[in-house]
Write a protein that holds these residues in place. Structure first.
Motif, PDB file in Angstrom:
ATOM      1  N   ASP A 148       4.048  -6.194   7.895  1.00 34.17           N
ATOM      2  CA  ASP A 148       3.953  -5.485   9.172  1.00 34.17           C
ATOM      3  C   ASP A 148       4.747  -4.184   9.185  1.00 34.17           C
ATOM      4  O   ASP A 148       4.745  -3.470  10.197  1.00 34.17           O
ATOM      5  CB  ASP A 148       4.459  -6.394  10.308  1.00 34.17           C
ATOM      6  N   ARG A 149       5.405  -3.843   8.097  1.00 31.03           N
ATOM      7  CA  ARG A 149       6.236  -2.637   8.078  1.00 31.03           C
ATOM      8  C   ARG A 149       5.456  -1.453   7.508  1.00 31.03           C
ATOM      9  O   ARG A 149       4.596  -1.599   6.632  1.00 31.03           O
ATOM     10  CB  ARG A 149       7.500  -2.865   7.247  1.00 31.03           C
ATOM     11  N   ASN A 150       5.818  -0.268   8.024  1.00 31.03           N
ATOM     12  CA  ASN A 150       5.208   0.974   7.590  1.00 31.03           C
ATOM     13  C   ASN A 150       6.319   2.023   7.568  1.00 31.03           C
ATOM     14  O   ASN A 150       6.680   2.597   8.599  1.00 31.03           O
ATOM     15  CB  ASN A 150       4.090   1.381   8.549  1.00 31.03           C
ATOM     16  N   ASP A 151       6.898   2.251   6.359  1.00 30.78           N
ATOM     17  CA  ASP A 151       8.099   3.079   6.254  1.00 30.78           C
ATOM     18  C   ASP A 151       7.939   4.136   5.164  1.00 30.78           C
ATOM     19  O   ASP A 151       7.107   4.015   4.262  1.00 30.78           O
ATOM     20  CB  ASP A 151       9.321   2.215   5.916  1.00 30.78           C
ATOM     21  N   ILE A 208       4.872 -13.617  -0.096  1.00 27.48           N
ATOM     22  CA  ILE A 208       5.137 -14.295   1.183  1.00 27.48           C
ATOM     23  C   ILE A 208       4.481 -13.524   2.331  1.00 27.48           C
ATOM     24  O   ILE A 208       3.884 -14.121   3.231  1.00 27.48           O
ATOM     25  CB  ILE A 208       6.657 -14.428   1.402  1.00 27.48           C
ATOM     26  N   GLN A 209       4.588 -12.201   2.295  1.00 26.15           N
ATOM     27  CA  GLN A 209       4.062 -11.386   3.374  1.00 26.15           C
ATOM     28  C   GLN A 209       2.548 -11.179   3.212  1.00 26.15           C
ATOM     29  O   GLN A 209       2.039 -11.116   2.086  1.00 26.15           O
ATOM     30  CB  GLN A 209       4.767 -10.026   3.401  1.00 26.15           C
ATOM     31  N   PRO A 210       1.832 -11.070   4.333  1.00 31.49           N
ATOM     32  CA  PRO A 210       0.383 -10.814   4.252  1.00 31.49           C
ATOM     33  C   PRO A 210       0.110  -9.410   3.763  1.00 31.49           C
ATOM     34  O   PRO A 210       0.972  -8.530   3.854  1.00 31.49           O
ATOM     35  CB  PRO A 210      -0.084 -11.011   5.696  1.00 31.49           C
ATOM     36  N   GLN A 211      -1.080  -9.191   3.248  1.00 30.84           N
ATOM     37  CA  GLN A 211      -1.447  -7.849   2.781  1.00 30.84           C
ATOM     38  C   GLN A 211      -1.564  -6.899   3.977  1.00 30.84           C
ATOM     39  O   GLN A 211      -2.184  -7.219   4.980  1.00 30.84           O
ATOM     40  CB  GLN A 211      -2.763  -7.886   2.020  1.00 30.84           C
ATOM     41  N   ALA A 212      -0.945  -5.752   3.825  1.00 34.09           N
ATOM     42  CA  ALA A 212      -0.978  -4.756   4.898  1.00 34.09           C
ATOM     43  C   ALA A 212      -2.366  -4.166   5.048  1.00 34.09           C
ATOM     44  O   ALA A 212      -3.160  -4.124   4.087  1.00 34.09           O
ATOM     45  CB  ALA A 212       0.039  -3.655   4.609  1.00 34.09           C
ATOM     46  N   LYS A 213      -2.655  -3.676   6.246  1.00 29.55           N
ATOM     47  CA  LYS A 213      -3.964  -3.065   6.512  1.00 29.55           C
ATOM     48  C   LYS A 213      -3.790  -1.586   6.801  1.00 29.55           C
ATOM     49  O   LYS A 213      -2.759  -1.134   7.235  1.00 29.55           O
ATOM     50  CB  LYS A 213      -4.621  -3.770   7.705  1.00 29.55           C
ATOM     51  N   VAL A 219      11.178  11.365  -4.291  1.00 27.97           N
ATOM     52  CA  VAL A 219      10.403  11.823  -3.144  1.00 27.97           C
ATOM     53  C   VAL A 219      10.243  10.676  -2.153  1.00 27.97           C
ATOM     54  O   VAL A 219      10.399   9.498  -2.507  1.00 27.97           O
ATOM     55  CB  VAL A 219       9.010  12.334  -3.580  1.00 27.97           C
ATOM     56  N   LEU A 220       9.930  11.030  -0.903  1.00 28.00           N
ATOM     57  CA  LEU A 220       9.686  10.022   0.132  1.00 28.00           C
ATOM     58  C   LEU A 220       8.187   9.768   0.250  1.00 28.00           C
ATOM     59  O   LEU A 220       7.405  10.695   0.508  1.00 28.00           O
ATOM     60  CB  LEU A 220      10.240  10.502   1.478  1.00 28.00           C
ATOM     61  N   LEU A 221       7.778   8.516   0.055  1.00 26.07           N
ATOM     62  CA  LEU A 221       6.357   8.162   0.103  1.00 26.07           C
ATOM     63  C   LEU A 221       6.136   7.062   1.136  1.00 26.07           C
ATOM     64  O   LEU A 221       6.917   6.097   1.211  1.00 26.07           O
ATOM     65  CB  LEU A 221       5.872   7.678  -1.278  1.00 26.07           C
ATOM     66  N   ARG A 222       5.073   7.200   1.912  1.00 24.85           N
ATOM     67  CA  ARG A 222       4.727   6.207   2.919  1.00 24.85           C
ATOM     68  C   ARG A 222       4.329   4.896   2.236  1.00 24.85           C
ATOM     69  O   ARG A 222       3.502   4.871   1.323  1.00 24.85           O
ATOM     70  CB  ARG A 222       3.571   6.727   3.769  1.00 24.85           C
ATOM     71  N   THR A 223       4.973   3.813   2.673  1.00 29.54           N
ATOM     72  CA  THR A 223       4.745   2.497   2.059  1.00 29.54           C
ATOM     73  C   THR A 223       4.536   1.443   3.146  1.00 29.54           C
ATOM     74  O   THR A 223       5.316   1.360   4.096  1.00 29.54           O
ATOM     75  CB  THR A 223       5.939   2.089   1.173  1.00 29.54           C
ATOM     76  N   LEU A 235       0.870  -1.180   0.000  1.00 29.36           N
ATOM     77  CA  LEU A 235       0.000   0.000   0.000  1.00 29.36           C
ATOM     78  C   LEU A 235       0.902   1.223   0.000  1.00 29.36           C
ATOM     79  O   LEU A 235       1.841   1.312   0.797  1.00 29.36           O
ATOM     80  CB  LEU A 235      -0.895   0.025   1.238  1.00 29.36           C
ATOM     81  N   VAL A 236       0.640   2.172  -0.886  1.00 27.00           N
ATOM     82  CA  VAL A 236       1.469   3.368  -1.008  1.00 27.00           C
ATOM     83  C   VAL A 236       0.598   4.603  -0.746  1.00 27.00           C
ATOM     84  O   VAL A 236      -0.550   4.680  -1.216  1.00 27.00           O
ATOM     85  CB  VAL A 236       2.126   3.462  -2.395  1.00 27.00           C
ATOM     86  N   LEU A 237       1.175   5.569   0.012  1.00 25.18           N
ATOM     87  CA  LEU A 237       0.467   6.785   0.383  1.00 25.18           C
ATOM     88  C   LEU A 237      -0.821   6.431   1.136  1.00 25.18           C
ATOM     89  O   LEU A 237      -0.835   5.516   1.951  1.00 25.18           O
ATOM     90  CB  LEU A 237       0.212   7.641  -0.860  1.00 25.18           C
ATOM     91  N   SER A 238      -1.889   7.110   0.836  1.00 26.79           N
ATOM     92  CA  SER A 238      -3.153   6.839   1.531  1.00 26.79           C
ATOM     93  C   SER A 238      -4.052   5.908   0.730  1.00 26.79           C
ATOM     94  O   SER A 238      -5.246   5.800   1.003  1.00 26.79           O
ATOM     95  CB  SER A 238      -3.894   8.160   1.792  1.00 26.79           C
ATOM     96  N   GLY A 239      -3.456   5.267  -0.259  1.00 25.17           N
ATOM     97  CA  GLY A 239      -4.247   4.377  -1.106  1.00 25.17           C
ATOM     98  C   GLY A 239      -4.742   3.152  -0.354  1.00 25.17           C
ATOM     99  O   GLY A 239      -4.104   2.658   0.581  1.00 25.17           O
TER     100      GLY A 239
END
Length: 236
Positions: free
Chosen positions: A195-198, A231-236, A187-191, A122-126
């Protein structure tokens, strides 16, 4: 009177005799018809022994055909059998369970993420997950956007763009060149991944599509198992 009767009888008998003679002459005058004869053709006789032999040959041919059809229909498939005893069964079950645990492992012993060649992000507020391509050989991550426009704000370089039908404005952290020497803003975008949020540094590709996570995202955070994906679960 008597003489007259005798005379008439004589004349009658004479006439009958003449008539019989004429009929005999006519019959003799008719040519005899010769019968038409055709030569006889003889068909070779078949003995009882030959008939029996022919019948036996036909029966054997029919039986061979039936056997051939049965072989084609009921031909056994190559099946490998494995005789498992009670002791070997438990060992095999343990091996299967170990393999399943290995394939579902999501992190290393030291806590680093294990990523496949594709992962959901998931990228930005999408709210729509994107299938990101994991490329540890690429030094920088990349993301496709639309309607990329550069502008200045308070003397700094900014960009605005459309991503997943939303407009965003971000300050430019750096400028890099693409393979074709095109100037690209970073640019820096929230991703979010698992379990990671960077915040991740991305090159913005105007008109591009999709997300590539490069070495700058994986450094000290994740390793790749290119034989697997998601491999990783979908982020929420």
């Amino acid at each position: 009177m008597k003489k007259t009767a005798v005379g008439l009888l004589a004349l009658f008998l004479f006439g009958c005799a003449q008539q019989l003679a004429a009929n005999d002459d006519q019959q003799l005058a008719v040519p005899a018809i010769k019968p038409i004869t055709k030569p006889l053709t003889f068909i070779s006789m078949v003995t009882a022994a030959e008939i029996k032999a022919a019948a036996k040959e036909q029966t054997e041919a029919a039986e061979k055909k039936v056997i051939k059809i049965k072989k084609q229909v009921f031909a056994p498939t190559n099946v490998t059998t494995d005789k498992i005893t009670a002791s070997t069964a438990s060992a095999k079950l343990a091996a299967v369970n170990h393999k399943q645990k290995a394939t579902t492992k999501k992190t290393t012993k030291d806590g680093m993420l294990i990523l496949g060649h594709h992962e959901w992000v998931l990228v930005l507020s999408g709210t729509q997950h994107i299938s990101a391509y994991i490329d540890p050989k690429s030094s920088t991550s990349r993301i496709g956007v639309k309607d990329l426009v550069e502008f200045e704000r308070d003397g700094d370089n900014w960009v605005k763009f459309i991503f997943q039908a939303k407009e965003y404005k971000y300050p430019v952290k750096a400028w890099e060149k693409s393979d074709d020497q095109k100037r690209l803003p970073v640019v820096l975008l929230r991703t979010k991944l698992g379990d990671r949020n960077d915040e991740v540094a991305y090159q913005l590709i105007d008109g591009g599509n999709g997300v590539v996570l490069g070495e700058n995202f994986m450094r000290d955070v994740a390793i790749q198992n290119s034989q697997r994906k998601y491999i990783q679960p979908q982020a929420k």
